[in-house]
Write an enzyme that holds these catalytic residues in place. Structure first.
Site, PDB file in Angstrom:
ATOM      1  N   ASP B   8       0.879  -1.174   0.000  1.00 46.57           N
ATOM      2  CA  ASP B   8       0.000   0.000   0.000  1.00 46.57           C
ATOM      3  C   ASP B   8       0.918   1.225   0.000  1.00 46.57           C
ATOM      4  O   ASP B   8       1.353   1.684   1.055  1.00 46.57           O
ATOM      5  CB  ASP B   8      -0.885  -0.002   1.246  1.00 46.57           C
ATOM      6  N   GLU B  69      -2.266  -1.821  -4.980  1.00 44.94           N
ATOM      7  CA  GLU B  69      -3.532  -1.171  -5.343  1.00 44.94           C
ATOM      8  C   GLU B  69      -3.324  -0.267  -6.547  1.00 44.94           C
ATOM      9  O   GLU B  69      -2.339   0.443  -6.659  1.00 44.94           O
ATOM     10  CB  GLU B  69      -4.083  -0.361  -4.153  1.00 44.94           C
ATOM     11  N   ASP B 141      -2.502   1.224   7.039  1.00 43.60           N
ATOM     12  CA  ASP B 141      -1.678   0.926   5.848  1.00 43.60           C
ATOM     13  C   ASP B 141      -1.298  -0.550   5.772  1.00 43.60           C
ATOM     14  O   ASP B 141      -1.242  -1.127   4.685  1.00 43.60           O
ATOM     15  CB  ASP B 141      -0.454   1.850   5.716  1.00 43.60           C
TER      16      ASP B 141
END
EC number: 3.1.21.10
Lengths: 173, 173
Positions: B8, B69, B141
């Site tokens: 992330d 992502e 996170d």
């Protein structure tokens, strides 16, 4: 003599320009080329092409310092993201080789190359060709990469004269 | 058994989550942590911390595949640029180790973890803790990094059942 690698990051093409600068601040052209990233299958592969391309150029030309344009504002979030990714990959490629990276804003580059912070992009490209005695017209990304390298060359020459580091001369910590 | 590294990316903190997935798609927790980048002197040094941190984790945990992502839209150009830079540096760190990188949109992650593409972030974090049998609450996170790893685990398990690659199963080229 110090060898400077200038990088103009882009997610489709990244411009690379390499110059030498002597103690008096005189610059000479060493190399320039685009790294064309569009051939890659997907985005991660483009980043790989970019990092490997820069690694190869570092091995071949052995630059000692790196200059890259600082981006304050991109047109929109989507292009900012793409540009940021290319910039992050480029910086990580050179910083891993322990090369110092100096960032310059577009207005600082225009000031150093043309003498006016508000100069047109075409003027910058024209002046880069003149300063480096290039006979052929430069492509925009190579010209921008050489321009940021020249900017750093001027800043560090001024710093040398004043007995400062490049960061101190340019008012940075 | 396949080991998946989820990332992330963030320019101040980058979340990292590592899981194992077996042939039936069962996931188990291996490791998670934030890479805290704020201590670095300047932006290039932050990127160096990020790349070296990921390289160290790859050496220690030997992940075989990477999931990250996909960012479609950031709030504004400035945050998009910062996020993009961290993302570019993270991808270049793992792609240089020849690890395949798979990108998933936030809606795909929510669908895989919660079952609804429009789920709240908190629901995703809660489900990640349940799926991996974690006793303590995850930081955002790390949870997001584990969530994208779980997403990839599910996609590749589905692909295995259908005799496809993960890219084919998810409708990618």
């Amino acid at each position: 003599m110090t060898r400077i690698l200038g990088i103009d990051p882009g997610s489709q093409r990244t411009g690379v320009g390499i110059i030498d600068v002597d103690a008096s601040g005189r610059v000479s052209h060493v190399h320039h080329q685009p790294l064309v990233l569009l051939g890659a299958d997907d985005f991660p592969q483009r980043m790989k092409l970019l990092v490997l391309g820069l690694a190869e150029l570092c091995l071949e030309f052995q630059p000692q310092e790196v200059a890259i344009e600082k981006v304050f504002m991109a047109r929109n979030p989507d292009s900012a993201l793409k540009l940021g990714q290319a910039r992050g990959a480029a910086i990580s490629a050179v910083v891993l080789r322990d090369l110092p990276v100096h960032e310059y804003a577009a207005s600082e580059i225009k000031l150093a190359v043309v003498g006016r912070g508000g100069a047109e992009k075409q003027q910058v490209q024209h002046m880069v060709g003149l300063m480096l005695n290039l006979k052929t017209k430069l492509q925009a990304d190579a010209a921008d990469a050489l321009a940021v390298a020249i900017t750093h060359a001027h800043v560090r020459a001024t710093a040398n004269r004043l007995g400062l580091t490049a960061r101190q001369a340019w008012g940075r910590k």
